[in-house]
Design a protein around this motif. Sequence first.
Motif, PDB file in Angstrom:
ATOM      1  N   LYS A 193      -6.043  -5.456  -1.411  1.00 14.78           N
ATOM      2  CA  LYS A 193      -7.235  -4.769  -1.909  1.00 14.78           C
ATOM      3  C   LYS A 193      -6.946  -3.296  -2.184  1.00 14.78           C
ATOM      4  N   SER A 194      -6.020  -2.721  -1.437  1.00 16.07           N
ATOM      5  CA  SER A 194      -5.733  -1.291  -1.603  1.00 16.07           C
ATOM      6  C   SER A 194      -5.134  -0.962  -2.960  1.00 16.07           C
ATOM      7  N   VAL A 195      -4.595  -1.972  -3.658  1.00 19.66           N
ATOM      8  CA  VAL A 195      -3.998  -1.719  -4.976  1.00 19.66           C
ATOM      9  C   VAL A 195      -4.751  -2.470  -6.085  1.00 19.66           C
ATOM     10  N   LEU A 196      -5.968  -2.918  -5.789  1.00 22.41           N
ATOM     11  CA  LEU A 196      -6.795  -3.622  -6.773  1.00 22.41           C
ATOM     12  C   LEU A 196      -7.760  -2.633  -7.417  1.00 22.41           C
ATOM     13  N   LYS A 197      -7.912  -2.724  -8.738  1.00 20.09           N
ATOM     14  CA  LYS A 197      -8.888  -1.875  -9.428  1.00 20.09           C
ATOM     15  C   LYS A 197     -10.302  -2.184  -8.951  1.00 20.09           C
ATOM     16  N   GLU A 246       0.443   1.803  -9.396  1.00 17.67           N
ATOM     17  CA  GLU A 246      -0.830   1.997 -10.080  1.00 17.67           C
ATOM     18  C   GLU A 246      -1.690   0.763  -9.797  1.00 17.67           C
ATOM     19  N   PRO A 247      -3.016   0.914  -9.761  1.00 15.65           N
ATOM     20  CA  PRO A 247      -3.873  -0.230  -9.431  1.00 15.65           C
ATOM     21  C   PRO A 247      -3.709  -1.381 -10.433  1.00 15.65           C
ATOM     22  N   ALA A 271       0.817  -1.215   0.000  1.00 16.57           N
ATOM     23  CA  ALA A 271       0.000   0.000   0.000  1.00 16.57           C
ATOM     24  C   ALA A 271       0.850   1.264   0.000  1.00 16.57           C
ATOM     25  N   ASP A 283      -5.184  -4.988 -12.382  1.00 12.06           N
ATOM     26  CA  ASP A 283      -6.352  -5.715 -12.849  1.00 12.06           C
ATOM     27  C   ASP A 283      -6.520  -7.022 -12.090  1.00 12.06           C
TER      28      ASP A 283
END
Length: 443
Positions: free
Chosen positions: A161-165, A136-137, A131, A139
């Motif tokens: 989850k903090s870096v998931l689109k 960048e998020p 995090a 896919d």
Amino acid sequence: MSKQHSSNEARLNGDVTERVRSQYEQLPYPHREPADERKRLCMTELDDLNIVNHYCFGGERDLSGGLRILVAGGGTGDSLVFLAEQLRDTPSELVYVDLSDAAMKIARERVRIRGLDSLVQWHRRSLLDIAEMDFEPFDFINCSGVLHHLENPADGLAALKSVLKPDGGMALMVYGEMGRTGVYQIQRLMRIAAANASSEQEKIDLTRTMLSNLPKTNWFVAGGGLNSLTADSSDAEIYDLFLHSQDRPFSVDELYGWVEEAGLHVAEFTMQNRMLYEPAFLLGDSNLVEELSSLPDRQRRAAGELISGSIAKHNFWVSARAESKVDGIRAEYVPCLSQLGQQYDVLTAIEQAKTPNVSIQVNLQNGSSVKLAIAMNDSLRAMAKLIDGSRSLLEIVVAIVGPGASREKIDRVWSELQIAIGTLRQIDFIVFRQKVDRRTQAA
């Protein structure tokens, strides 16, 4: 050139994180020889991108357009290599994160041998740092066999989850409580038997000796097919299973609660253990099956886990969206052969079938297997030759019936294909994607 970033110092606050890092520096896991990349590809069911597209993205992704993927706790590189190989000729970005220099060195060499360097960025960090790393998020995120080794798995899932689109998906594997009953008895046993060992290697050697001398009544031995490790397994495998410093299993009910608390949704379990969660597959009594099959997914699968008693690993996908799976069988869907279907060579078996039924024996995670029978007909044989990942089911039906076909013939062929595809879908040999109009996409 592969992309090497400066973020190489892992956050090692906490004794558990340091012990885990030290273990994987000494014993990179899983044991792999990079030179083997020249003769085989390790396929990981969680990372079959046609299946991922079906369950996590509603079949809506055009994989040729590339994906941004995080492999968190990538170890010696099985998932990373398989994902990169599938995306070889696409504008994709894969980010590898792991605590262990030794594991990363092996993964890098495997990627180099395959000529996939340009797709991968490398970071020696804890996944708990993700995090803070200004990514960048993504896919899609793979995190297999890692979160159960954290002091608090919820922190790890929150970091991912903090870096998931917002429309992204994850592939996760965590240990199952019921199927590892014998494993945890051996772990407790070795904490006693190896308490005075002077080195990690002595602990491993003592464990090998113990495994060779256990009586048949021991739960690990009695588990038989549940337990693939023996005294002849590698040091890394023995240490990871029996001597790991941090190991936290999940029941199905705990797994669902953990995922939901993170604001995510269980999309599906992989084929190799999916049936083991289903009372209808496990039980013969119709009254019991009817009662349990009517339950919501979480309760039904929790019951299935307890009935089976053999699920040692939960392999599953989660999504940021509540509804992420392809729905039903529709004429506009494009059927795609999964890597699993290729492995079983299912289309060739259908094309060459000389009997009224094709019988396919599918291996399950617990060492058992199930035979699936597919009723043969001319429509199915024709379909097997026409599935190419670009034709829709409608286009396949039109090609089979030919010009000027009667409505009756079209309906008959469609009905025959639906039945066969339904069986192939149950075991993920065939999955669906949405038809992509590349002209519209380019515009």
